[in-house]
Design a protein around this motif. Structure first.
Motif, PDB file in Angstrom:
ATOM      1  N   GLY A 336      -0.569  -9.431  -3.566  1.00  0.00           N
ATOM      2  CA  GLY A 336      -0.745  -8.040  -3.962  1.00  0.00           C
ATOM      3  C   GLY A 336       0.523  -7.441  -4.543  1.00  0.00           C
ATOM      4  O   GLY A 336       0.473  -6.635  -5.483  1.00  0.00           O
ATOM      5  N   PHE A 337       1.664  -7.812  -3.996  1.00  0.00           N
ATOM      6  CA  PHE A 337       2.970  -7.349  -4.483  1.00  0.00           C
ATOM      7  C   PHE A 337       3.150  -7.782  -5.938  1.00  0.00           C
ATOM      8  O   PHE A 337       3.482  -6.974  -6.816  1.00  0.00           O
ATOM      9  CB  PHE A 337       4.059  -7.935  -3.590  1.00  0.00           C
ATOM     10  CG  PHE A 337       5.447  -7.395  -3.833  1.00  0.00           C
ATOM     11  CD1 PHE A 337       5.975  -6.430  -3.006  1.00  0.00           C
ATOM     12  CD2 PHE A 337       6.226  -7.871  -4.876  1.00  0.00           C
ATOM     13  CE1 PHE A 337       7.266  -5.938  -3.215  1.00  0.00           C
ATOM     14  CE2 PHE A 337       7.504  -7.394  -5.102  1.00  0.00           C
ATOM     15  CZ  PHE A 337       8.027  -6.421  -4.268  1.00  0.00           C
ATOM     16  N   PRO A 355      -4.084  -4.408   1.352  1.00  0.00           N
ATOM     17  CA  PRO A 355      -4.795  -4.913   2.534  1.00  0.00           C
ATOM     18  C   PRO A 355      -4.127  -6.178   3.065  1.00  0.00           C
ATOM     19  O   PRO A 355      -3.346  -6.827   2.356  1.00  0.00           O
ATOM     20  CB  PRO A 355      -6.197  -5.214   1.991  1.00  0.00           C
ATOM     21  CG  PRO A 355      -5.967  -5.560   0.555  1.00  0.00           C
ATOM     22  CD  PRO A 355      -4.828  -4.681   0.110  1.00  0.00           C
ATOM     23  N   PRO A 356      -4.438  -6.572   4.295  1.00  0.00           N
ATOM     24  CA  PRO A 356      -3.756  -7.721   4.915  1.00  0.00           C
ATOM     25  C   PRO A 356      -3.897  -9.024   4.139  1.00  0.00           C
ATOM     26  O   PRO A 356      -2.937  -9.799   4.036  1.00  0.00           O
ATOM     27  CB  PRO A 356      -4.435  -7.837   6.292  1.00  0.00           C
ATOM     28  CG  PRO A 356      -5.015  -6.495   6.557  1.00  0.00           C
ATOM     29  CD  PRO A 356      -5.386  -5.927   5.233  1.00  0.00           C
ATOM     30  N   ASP A 357      -5.089  -9.282   3.558  1.00  0.00           N
ATOM     31  CA  ASP A 357      -5.296 -10.573   2.898  1.00  0.00           C
ATOM     32  C   ASP A 357      -4.538 -10.696   1.592  1.00  0.00           C
ATOM     33  O   ASP A 357      -4.401 -11.800   1.056  1.00  0.00           O
ATOM     34  CB  ASP A 357      -6.795 -10.831   2.671  1.00  0.00           C
ATOM     35  CG  ASP A 357      -7.484  -9.686   1.964  1.00  0.00           C
ATOM     36  OD1 ASP A 357      -7.052  -8.536   2.150  1.00  0.00           O
ATOM     37  OD2 ASP A 357      -8.465  -9.929   1.234  1.00  0.00           O
ATOM     38  N   TYR A 358      -4.016  -9.595   1.052  1.00  0.00           N
ATOM     39  CA  TYR A 358      -3.175  -9.661  -0.143  1.00  0.00           C
ATOM     40  C   TYR A 358      -1.717  -9.334   0.195  1.00  0.00           C
ATOM     41  O   TYR A 358      -0.887  -9.248  -0.692  1.00  0.00           O
ATOM     42  CB  TYR A 358      -3.692  -8.697  -1.217  1.00  0.00           C
ATOM     43  CG  TYR A 358      -4.870  -9.263  -1.985  1.00  0.00           C
ATOM     44  CD1 TYR A 358      -4.691  -9.870  -3.217  1.00  0.00           C
ATOM     45  CD2 TYR A 358      -6.151  -9.213  -1.455  1.00  0.00           C
ATOM     46  CE1 TYR A 358      -5.759 -10.401  -3.921  1.00  0.00           C
ATOM     47  CE2 TYR A 358      -7.233  -9.747  -2.146  1.00  0.00           C
ATOM     48  CZ  TYR A 358      -7.029 -10.336  -3.383  1.00  0.00           C
ATOM     49  OH  TYR A 358      -8.089 -10.863  -4.076  1.00  0.00           O
ATOM     50  N   ILE A 375      -0.295  -2.697   4.503  1.00  0.00           N
ATOM     51  CA  ILE A 375       1.101  -2.505   4.102  1.00  0.00           C
ATOM     52  C   ILE A 375       1.195  -1.481   2.977  1.00  0.00           C
ATOM     53  O   ILE A 375       0.291  -1.344   2.147  1.00  0.00           O
ATOM     54  CB  ILE A 375       1.707  -3.850   3.630  1.00  0.00           C
ATOM     55  CG1 ILE A 375       1.643  -4.890   4.750  1.00  0.00           C
ATOM     56  CG2 ILE A 375       3.144  -3.659   3.152  1.00  0.00           C
ATOM     57  CD1 ILE A 375       2.397  -4.521   5.998  1.00  0.00           C
ATOM     58  N   GLU A 376       2.313  -0.762   2.959  1.00  0.00           N
ATOM     59  CA  GLU A 376       2.652   0.116   1.838  1.00  0.00           C
ATOM     60  C   GLU A 376       4.034  -0.276   1.329  1.00  0.00           C
ATOM     61  O   GLU A 376       4.989  -0.349   2.101  1.00  0.00           O
ATOM     62  CB  GLU A 376       2.638   1.580   2.271  1.00  0.00           C
ATOM     63  CG  GLU A 376       2.826   2.562   1.120  1.00  0.00           C
ATOM     64  CD  GLU A 376       2.616   3.996   1.568  1.00  0.00           C
ATOM     65  OE1 GLU A 376       1.506   4.518   1.381  1.00  0.00           O
ATOM     66  OE2 GLU A 376       3.572   4.580   2.123  1.00  0.00           O
ATOM     67  N   TRP A 377       4.117  -0.579   0.029  1.00  0.00           N
ATOM     68  CA  TRP A 377       5.405  -0.912  -0.587  1.00  0.00           C
ATOM     69  C   TRP A 377       5.778   0.170  -1.591  1.00  0.00           C
ATOM     70  O   TRP A 377       4.929   0.601  -2.395  1.00  0.00           O
ATOM     71  CB  TRP A 377       5.327  -2.242  -1.349  1.00  0.00           C
ATOM     72  CG  TRP A 377       5.188  -3.465  -0.512  1.00  0.00           C
ATOM     73  CD1 TRP A 377       6.033  -3.948   0.431  1.00  0.00           C
ATOM     74  CD2 TRP A 377       4.100  -4.407  -0.581  1.00  0.00           C
ATOM     75  NE1 TRP A 377       5.571  -5.110   0.960  1.00  0.00           N
ATOM     76  CE2 TRP A 377       4.388  -5.434   0.354  1.00  0.00           C
ATOM     77  CE3 TRP A 377       2.937  -4.512  -1.336  1.00  0.00           C
ATOM     78  CZ2 TRP A 377       3.546  -6.523   0.546  1.00  0.00           C
ATOM     79  CZ3 TRP A 377       2.097  -5.583  -1.155  1.00  0.00           C
ATOM     80  CH2 TRP A 377       2.389  -6.574  -0.224  1.00  0.00           C
ATOM     81  N   GLU A 378       7.015   0.579  -1.551  1.00  0.00           N
ATOM     82  CA  GLU A 378       7.561   1.417  -2.617  1.00  0.00           C
ATOM     83  C   GLU A 378       8.476   0.519  -3.450  1.00  0.00           C
ATOM     84  O   GLU A 378       9.500   0.040  -2.960  1.00  0.00           O
ATOM     85  CB  GLU A 378       8.339   2.605  -2.046  1.00  0.00           C
ATOM     86  CG  GLU A 378       8.862   3.556  -3.122  1.00  0.00           C
ATOM     87  CD  GLU A 378       9.599   4.736  -2.535  1.00  0.00           C
ATOM     88  OE1 GLU A 378      10.813   4.888  -2.849  1.00  0.00           O
ATOM     89  OE2 GLU A 378       8.984   5.491  -1.753  1.00  0.00           O
ATOM     90  N   ILE A 379       8.093   0.283  -4.695  1.00  0.00           N
ATOM     91  CA  ILE A 379       8.742  -0.738  -5.522  1.00  0.00           C
ATOM     92  C   ILE A 379       9.369  -0.088  -6.748  1.00  0.00           C
ATOM     93  O   ILE A 379       8.748   0.755  -7.412  1.00  0.00           O
ATOM     94  CB  ILE A 379       7.721  -1.801  -5.981  1.00  0.00           C
ATOM     95  CG1 ILE A 379       6.960  -2.377  -4.779  1.00  0.00           C
ATOM     96  CG2 ILE A 379       8.411  -2.913  -6.755  1.00  0.00           C
ATOM     97  CD1 ILE A 379       5.781  -3.245  -5.169  1.00  0.00           C
ATOM     98  N   GLU A 380      10.589  -0.487  -7.048  1.00  0.00           N
ATOM     99  CA  GLU A 380      11.246  -0.094  -8.302  1.00  0.00           C
ATOM    100  C   GLU A 380      11.545  -1.361  -9.090  1.00  0.00           C
ATOM    101  O   GLU A 380      12.251  -2.249  -8.616  1.00  0.00           O
ATOM    102  CB  GLU A 380      12.541   0.667  -8.039  1.00  0.00           C
ATOM    103  CG  GLU A 380      13.263   1.053  -9.336  1.00  0.00           C
ATOM    104  CD  GLU A 380      14.591   1.760  -9.116  1.00  0.00           C
ATOM    105  OE1 GLU A 380      15.235   2.148 -10.106  1.00  0.00           O
ATOM    106  OE2 GLU A 380      14.983   1.916  -7.934  1.00  0.00           O
TER     107      GLU A 380
END
Length: 623
Positions: A336-337, A355-358, A375-380
């Motif tokens: 997912g990332f 979601p968990p599977d990704y 999960i929550e990602w904050e990506i730059e």
């Protein structure tokens, strides 16, 4: 050769006659004297409306004696609302279709029309009002209020957009983008029914029915900072938090200034993996995104989706301030990332909910991340480096680059990441379409490498359970070299997996003929094939035992065990039917024979399988 004196005739292709449009067909009906125009008040400028333009005009119809038949003007009993139509698209009278394009903005003119130019036209697309004198010659007084270029948003002309000020860029909001816009609305007679909120623009999400349907459709064609008027007819004025349904009005005009929209993407289409852009990046989307496999540089913060939003990693803190560097397409970060980063622009900041599977259920979990965590990602995305361009490289350099990618593919294969491995092999094969060896030696190296890549792809297909595609890929090698022992071996293994035992035996026996060094591998494969066929037939006999021993009228359930349950091939595999692999070349990825199989009955003799299928007996219960 032409005889002397003959003249060469140049071939001139015949032009295809273009089918006339409905408008052109109607205009052919016009005869001289059926439509006359007299200017009452001159207009301004020199521009005139054309097909595709929106025209707004008042119309008053009179008899030749001056009696008003109908009018849009309030002083003659009309609603006071001007008519709005799109030339060439809206249904209108033939006389107006021909006369309106002759007018200037602000002009007032009188059109004298014969009956066939208004409602008495054969196949007239507009129905006359009740008691309308459609068989009389009439005067149509027209005032051209305005005309302009517009965008037809809905085919039925229920939503039309007129641009006032152009916006920036080309991207338009769509579901589920988040939008900020100044919005006001009025009726056709300029009655204000919605004023913009004081102090801040209206915020809404596309696709959540938070504005009327027609307004949302129109805003979906706008770009950032664009100003436009969106004309919406009553069938598109749905209930929404912005405004209630407007009763008694055929149309509402929305004035919209699109301040900003946030790109929100539903990556999987089911609402589970969402990418929300927090800060715009540099460049044009998606042309300047790292869609191809690249070396990526990112900073990111990972949080659990709990009440505390627990942070489990922040590269600006936990990694000595150093960004994460990784190559996409190699399974080095959660799926997912990577999916979301591929759709980011350099400098962009995005918030990703995953979601968990990704996320980490199928990836190495950080210590503080529990199993099954959202999960929550904050990506730059700081930047990325594109893969090396092969253009201009000499042959040896090309082969070196190909070997690097193939080696990566082999590593992914051994890690069980078969889709990613296959993508690597296929990437090189695509690049090989533009490689031209210059001599026999280069040609030999090139052909061997291409065959090896195709066989690696076939091995991936076999692991993924797509045995037929594995066979097709092996055929590419065997078409060029029917005596290629490794291709025969791999295709034979694929045939064996789908139950085509005779084809598998033929390939293994051919191996013995064409390559004596593969005798041990071929013999082992034939032995394995014989054992598999015996096992299948034994199980078939056990499953179908007593199938035809029942008396007429009794029902026999075939293939059931003592508990009355049909045994599946998957259960058989768990009981020891999955086979080990025997490779024939240590330079290639290992051969595979444990891919998912078809059902047990389909593994039976192919002709028997086809026969039962033709009889409609795919199930194992017969009367």
């Amino acid at each position: 050769m032409a005889a002397e004196g003959d003249t060469a005739q140049e071939y001139v292709p015949k032009k295809k006659n273009k089918e006339p449009t409905e408008t052109e067909k109607r205009r052919k009906k016009i005869v001289p004297g059926s439509l006359m125009k007299a200017e009452i008040r001159p207009g301004g400028g020199d521009a005139r409306p054309s097909d595709g333009d929106q025209v707004m005009y008042h119309c008053t119809v009179r008899t030749l004696a001056g009696v008003v038949v109908e009018s849009t003007r309030s002083e003659y009993g009309g609603k006071g609302t001007a008519i709005r139509q799109v030339l060439g698209k809206s249904k209108m009278l033939l006389g107006l279709l021909e006369g309106l394009p002759t007018m200037l903005k602000g002009e007032v003119a009188m059109f004298k029309m014969k009956p066939q130019m208004h409602y008495s036209e054969v196949d007239c697309p507009v129905s006359p009002p009740s008691s309308f004198p459609k068989d009389d010659e009439l005067h149509f007084e027209i005032e051209m209020i305005d005309f302009s270029k517009v965008k037809v948003v809905s085919d039925d002309l229920g939503v039309i957009k007129k641009v006032i000020d152009d916006g920036q860029g080309w991207e338009s909001p769509r579901e589920p983008y988040e939008v900020k816009a100044w919005i006001s609305a009025k009726t056709g007679d300029d009655k204000v029914i919605l004023s913009p909120k004081q102090g801040e623009p209206y915020f809404f999400t596309i696709g959540k029915s938070e504005v009327p349907k027609g307004l949302e459709m129109g805003i979906g064609t706008m770009t950032r900072e664009e100003k436009a008027v969106i004309y919406v007819t009553n069938q598109y004025l749905t209930e929404s938090p912005l405004m209630s349904v407007v009763e008694g009005f055929e149309e509402v005009q929305f004035e919209v200034e699109l301040i900003h929209f946030t790109q929100v993407r539903d990556m999987l289409g089911d609402g589970r993996l969402i990418k929300r852009r927090l800060r715009d990046g540099k460049g044009e989307f998606p042309m300047d995104c790292p869609l191809q496999d690249s070396l990526l540089h990112v900073h990111y913060k990972g949080m659990l989706l709990n009440e505390e939003k627990t942070v489990f990693i922040d590269t600006r803190i936990d990694n000595d301030g150093q960004p994460l560097e990784f190559s996409s397409g190699e399974g080095l970060v959660p799926e997912g990332f990577e999916m979301c980063v591929r759709l980011m622009l350099p400098g962009e900041v995005a918030l990703v909910t995953c979601p968990p599977d990704y996320a980490y259920d199928k990836f190495t979990r950080p210590p503080n991340v529990p199993e099954g965590a959202h999960i929550e990602w904050e990506i730059e995305l700081l930047g990325f480096e594109m893969p090396k361009d092969w253009t201009g490289l000499d042959f040896q350099s090309v082969m070196d680059e190909a070997e690097k990618i193939r080696t990566t593919g082999n590593r992914l294969f051994k890690e069980g990441k078969f889709e990613l491995a296959k993508a690597k092999y296929e990437k090189v094969l695509r690049e090989f379409n533009h490689v031209n060896p210059q001599d026999d030696e280069e040609g030999k190296v090139f052909l061997n490498t291409r065959n090896l890549l195709n066989l690696n792809v076939a091995a991936c297909y076999l692991k993924l359970g797509e045995c037929r595609k594995s066979i097709e890929t092996c055929n590419k090698v065997l078409e060029a070299n029917p005596a290629h022992a490794k291709a025969l071996y791999r295709r034979g293994m694929a045939y064996m997996e789908v139950g085509d035992f005779e084809e598998a035996r033929s390939d293994f026996e051919m191996m013995l003929k064409v390559d004596k060094s593969s005798e041990l591998d071929a013999a082992a494969a034939l032995k394995k094939l014989k054992q598999k066929q015996q096992d299948v037939e034994k199980k078939a006999r056990r499953q179908f035992k007593g199938l035809f021993d029942k008396k007429p009228g009794e029902i026999a359930d075939a293939g059931t065990d003592e508990r009355g349950e049909v045994q599946s091939t998957t259960e058989n595999q768990k009981n020891g039917d999955v086979e080990d692999s025997n490779g024939t070349d240590t330079d290639d990825v290992e051969d595979v024979a444990d891919a998912p199989r078809e059902g047990l009955f389909s593994l039976l003799w192919p002709t028997g399988r086809r026969l039962f299928s033709a009889l409609g007996l795919q199930r194992c219960t017969i009367l």
